[in-house]
Design an enzyme around this catalytic site. Structure first.
Site, mmCIF file in Angstrom:
data_model
loop_
_atom_site.group_PDB
_atom_site.id
_atom_site.type_symbol
_atom_site.label_atom_id
_atom_site.label_comp_id
_atom_site.label_asym_id
_atom_site.label_seq_id
_atom_site.Cartn_x
_atom_site.Cartn_y
_atom_site.Cartn_z
ATOM 1 N N HIS A 18 44.250 30.508 69.946
ATOM 2 C CA HIS A 18 43.186 29.528 70.204
ATOM 3 C C HIS A 18 42.524 29.030 68.926
ATOM 4 C CE1 HIS A 18 43.204 29.787 74.592
ATOM 5 N NE2 HIS A 18 43.440 31.080 74.448
ATOM 6 N N GLU B 137 41.490 19.235 75.802
ATOM 7 C CA GLU B 137 42.118 18.456 74.726
ATOM 8 C C GLU B 137 42.055 16.960 74.990
ATOM 9 O OE1 GLU B 137 45.574 19.610 77.508
ATOM 10 O OE2 GLU B 137 43.557 20.271 77.002
ATOM 11 N N ASP C 238 41.832 25.190 68.256
ATOM 12 C CA ASP C 238 40.534 24.616 67.870
ATOM 13 C C ASP C 238 40.658 23.777 66.606
ATOM 14 O OD1 ASP C 238 39.381 25.846 70.027
ATOM 15 O OD2 ASP C 238 38.393 27.439 68.879
ATOM 16 N N ASN D 163 48.340 26.567 71.834
ATOM 17 C CA ASN D 163 47.409 27.681 72.032
ATOM 18 C C ASN D 163 48.145 28.992 72.310
ATOM 19 O OD1 ASN D 163 44.770 26.840 71.605
ATOM 20 N ND2 ASN D 163 44.532 26.005 73.653
#
Length: 218
Positions: free
Chosen positions: A111, A141, A115, A106
Site C-alpha cells: 500500500h 484511485e 499511495d 497494491n
C-alpha cells in the site's frame, strides 16, 4: 497638653528635592500604554484564530494523502463552476481518471507504493492543469477534474496529452511506470452532477475495456 504629631519626613535627594511616589490612577482606567498592549494582544489572538479556522476548513475540504480536494470540496467547487458556466453560457467539461491496475500494484508492491502512485498522479496533474481547473480525489484511485470553459474536444486533447506525458514519467525513486484510463464528458443543461459523473464513469469503464491507458468520451 496636646500630643506632638509625628509626620513622615521624605529625605531630600542629592539635588535637594524630595522623592515623590509614583502617581497611581484610582479611576479604574488603564494607561494608554497598557490599552495599546491589550489591543495588540487581542489582534494577535484574532489572527491566530483566523489561521486556525482557515487550516481547519482546508483540512475539511482536502484529501489528506494527496492534497487534492475531497468530495466535500468537489461539491463546493462544482456549484461555483456550474454557476459560472450558466452565467457565461460556457461549457463545463468533466474528466474521470482511474489509475490502471491499481489493485495489482497494491497487492504486489504494498500500500505504500500505491499511495506513492496516487501522490505521483496528483503532483503531475497539478503541473499540467490550468489554474482554473479543479482536481478532486473522488475515492480510492478515482479522480475527477473539472475543466471550466472547455468544449469536449478541447478536454479530450488536454487529458490525452497529459496521459502520454504521465505514462512516460516513472515514479520518483522507483522504476515503475503507471498509467490511467479516463472518461470525458461535458455537462448537459438538464442533467445533475451525479448523472454527469455516471456518464464519465461509463466512459472510463469503456476505456478500461478498450485496453486501458486511453481516453473515451461519454
Amino acid at each position: 497638653m496636646p500630643l506632638p504629631t509625628h509626620q513622615h519626613v521624605v529625605p531630600p535627594t542629592a539635588s535637594g528635592r524630595a522623592h515623590r511616589s509614583p502617581i497611581q490612577r484610582t479611576d479604574g482606567q488603564s494607561s494608554p500604554a497598557t490599552t495599546t498592549r491589550q489591543l495588540l494582544a487581542a489582534e494577535a489572538r484574532i489572527d491566530e484564530l483566523e489561521r486556525a479556522l482557515a487550516e481547519a476548513r482546508q483540512a475539511a475540504f482536502t484529501d489528506a494523502l494527496t492534497g487534492a480536494l475531497n468530495r466535500r470540496g468537489f461539491e463546493e467547487a462544482y456549484q461555483r463552476e456550474l454557476a459560472r458556466s450558466r452565467r457565461n453560457g460556457s461549457h463545463l467539461a468533466i474528466a474521470l481518471i482511474d489509475l490502471d491496475d491499481f489493485k495489482r500494484l497494491n497487492d504486489s508492491l504494498g500500500h505504500q507504493v500505491g499511495d506513492e502512485a496516487l501522490v505521483h498522479l496528483v503532483k503531475n496533474l497539478r503541473a499540467a492543469l490550468r489554474p482554473s481547473d479543479v482536481l478532486c480525489r473522488f475515492g480510492g484511485e478515482e479522480f475527477v477534474v473539472l475543466l471550466p470553459e472547455t468544449a469536449l474536444n478541447e478536454a479530450v486533447t488536454a487529458i490525452s496529452r497529459f496521459q502520454r506525458q504521465f505514462a512516460a514519467n516513472a515514479m520518483p525513486g522507483r522504476d515503475i511506470q503507471v498509467t490511467f484510463s479516463a472518461g470525458v464528458v461535458v455537462k448537459e443543461a438538464a442533467e445533475s452532477v451525479q448523472e454527469s459523473i455516471l456518464r464519465a464513469d461509463a466512459a472510463t469503464y469503456a476505456a478500461k475495456r478498450a485496453g486501458k491507458n486511453c481516453v473515451v468520451t461519454g
